[in-house]
Design a protein around this motif. Structure first.
Motif, PDB file in Angstrom:
ATOM      1  N   ASN A 173       4.799  -1.551 -13.478  1.00  0.00           N
ATOM      2  CA  ASN A 173       5.291  -0.866 -12.275  1.00  0.00           C
ATOM      3  C   ASN A 173       5.896   0.467 -12.689  1.00  0.00           C
ATOM      4  O   ASN A 173       6.617   0.536 -13.691  1.00  0.00           O
ATOM      5  CB  ASN A 173       6.357  -1.700 -11.561  1.00  0.00           C
ATOM      6  CG  ASN A 173       5.787  -2.964 -10.985  1.00  0.00           C
ATOM      7  OD1 ASN A 173       4.719  -2.953 -10.396  1.00  0.00           O
ATOM      8  ND2 ASN A 173       6.491  -4.060 -11.173  1.00  0.00           N
ATOM      9  N   TYR A 174       5.621   1.493 -11.918  1.00  0.00           N
ATOM     10  CA  TYR A 174       6.148   2.821 -12.210  1.00  0.00           C
ATOM     11  C   TYR A 174       7.169   3.216 -11.159  1.00  0.00           C
ATOM     12  O   TYR A 174       6.982   2.959  -9.982  1.00  0.00           O
ATOM     13  CB  TYR A 174       5.016   3.856 -12.235  1.00  0.00           C
ATOM     14  CG  TYR A 174       4.048   3.621 -13.370  1.00  0.00           C
ATOM     15  CD1 TYR A 174       4.304   4.142 -14.635  1.00  0.00           C
ATOM     16  CD2 TYR A 174       2.897   2.875 -13.178  1.00  0.00           C
ATOM     17  CE1 TYR A 174       3.426   3.908 -15.683  1.00  0.00           C
ATOM     18  CE2 TYR A 174       2.017   2.648 -14.221  1.00  0.00           C
ATOM     19  CZ  TYR A 174       2.284   3.170 -15.466  1.00  0.00           C
ATOM     20  OH  TYR A 174       1.422   2.934 -16.503  1.00  0.00           O
ATOM     21  N   LYS A 197      -2.314  -2.468 -14.957  1.00  0.00           N
ATOM     22  CA  LYS A 197      -2.052  -2.991 -13.612  1.00  0.00           C
ATOM     23  C   LYS A 197      -0.797  -3.865 -13.567  1.00  0.00           C
ATOM     24  O   LYS A 197      -0.242  -4.096 -12.505  1.00  0.00           O
ATOM     25  CB  LYS A 197      -3.261  -3.787 -13.103  1.00  0.00           C
ATOM     26  CG  LYS A 197      -4.473  -2.926 -12.862  1.00  0.00           C
ATOM     27  CD  LYS A 197      -5.667  -3.753 -12.449  1.00  0.00           C
ATOM     28  CE  LYS A 197      -6.897  -2.865 -12.344  1.00  0.00           C
ATOM     29  NZ  LYS A 197      -8.103  -3.606 -12.079  1.00  0.00           N
ATOM     30  N   SER A 245       7.844  -6.524 -15.974  1.00  0.00           N
ATOM     31  CA  SER A 245       8.739  -7.640 -15.660  1.00  0.00           C
ATOM     32  C   SER A 245       8.717  -8.676 -16.776  1.00  0.00           C
ATOM     33  O   SER A 245       7.730  -8.808 -17.502  1.00  0.00           O
ATOM     34  CB  SER A 245       8.340  -8.293 -14.340  1.00  0.00           C
ATOM     35  OG  SER A 245       7.165  -9.056 -14.512  1.00  0.00           O
TER      36      SER A 245
END
Length: 142
Positions: free
Chosen positions: A16-17, A13, A95
């Motif tokens: 990010n894709y 979770k 990130s």
């Protein structure tokens, strides 16, 4: 098998894709690096352009390769070239803030960043075999 397959659902979770089409730019040269990227499938290239418009290719990253890891903790965290999709591809981005605040969660990725070149040389394992080896021998790094 890809590197992210080592993560649990709760850890996924935090990733990010992004899907890119061929020749689409992910990051531009001199843009600040704020994430570690993993090529899930496809290929990207890291390039600059000379004043004459000639393309200078620094690297081509294929499936299961990591990029940005050398910049994200640098005092000059700016991309040295643009990151462009060489083929249609899927990229995972973690990130810097998520990576740092969840370092224990991303321990296997961190270990891969830190020791994989040594492991490749010592054991001469191709990348996919290295990931399989880690899954089969979780205490290897400890």
């Amino acid at each position: 098998m890809n590197l992210l397959s080592l993560l649990k659902n709760s850890q996924i979770k935090l990733v990010n894709y992004i899907e890119l089409k061929k020749n689409e730019t992910l990051f531009r040269e001199n843009e600040e690096c704020r994430a570690i990227g993993i090529v899930i499938n496809g290929e990207i290239k890291i390039v600059s352009y000379s004043f004459e418009g000639r393309e200078i290719i620094y690297s081509i990253n294929k499936e299961n390769t990591i990029f940005g890891n050398n910049l994200i903790f640098s005092s000059l965290p700016f991309y040295k070239g643009s990151i462009i999709a060489k083929t249609n591809c899927k990229i995972a981005l973690i990130s810097k803030n998520n990576f740092i605040s969840n370092c224990l969660i991303f321990a296997l990725i961190l270990e891969n960043i830190l020791i994989s070149p040594i492991t490749y040389k010592l054991f001469k394992l191709p990348y996919n075999n290295y990931i399989t080896f880690l899954k089969e021998h979780p205490d290897f790094i400890n």
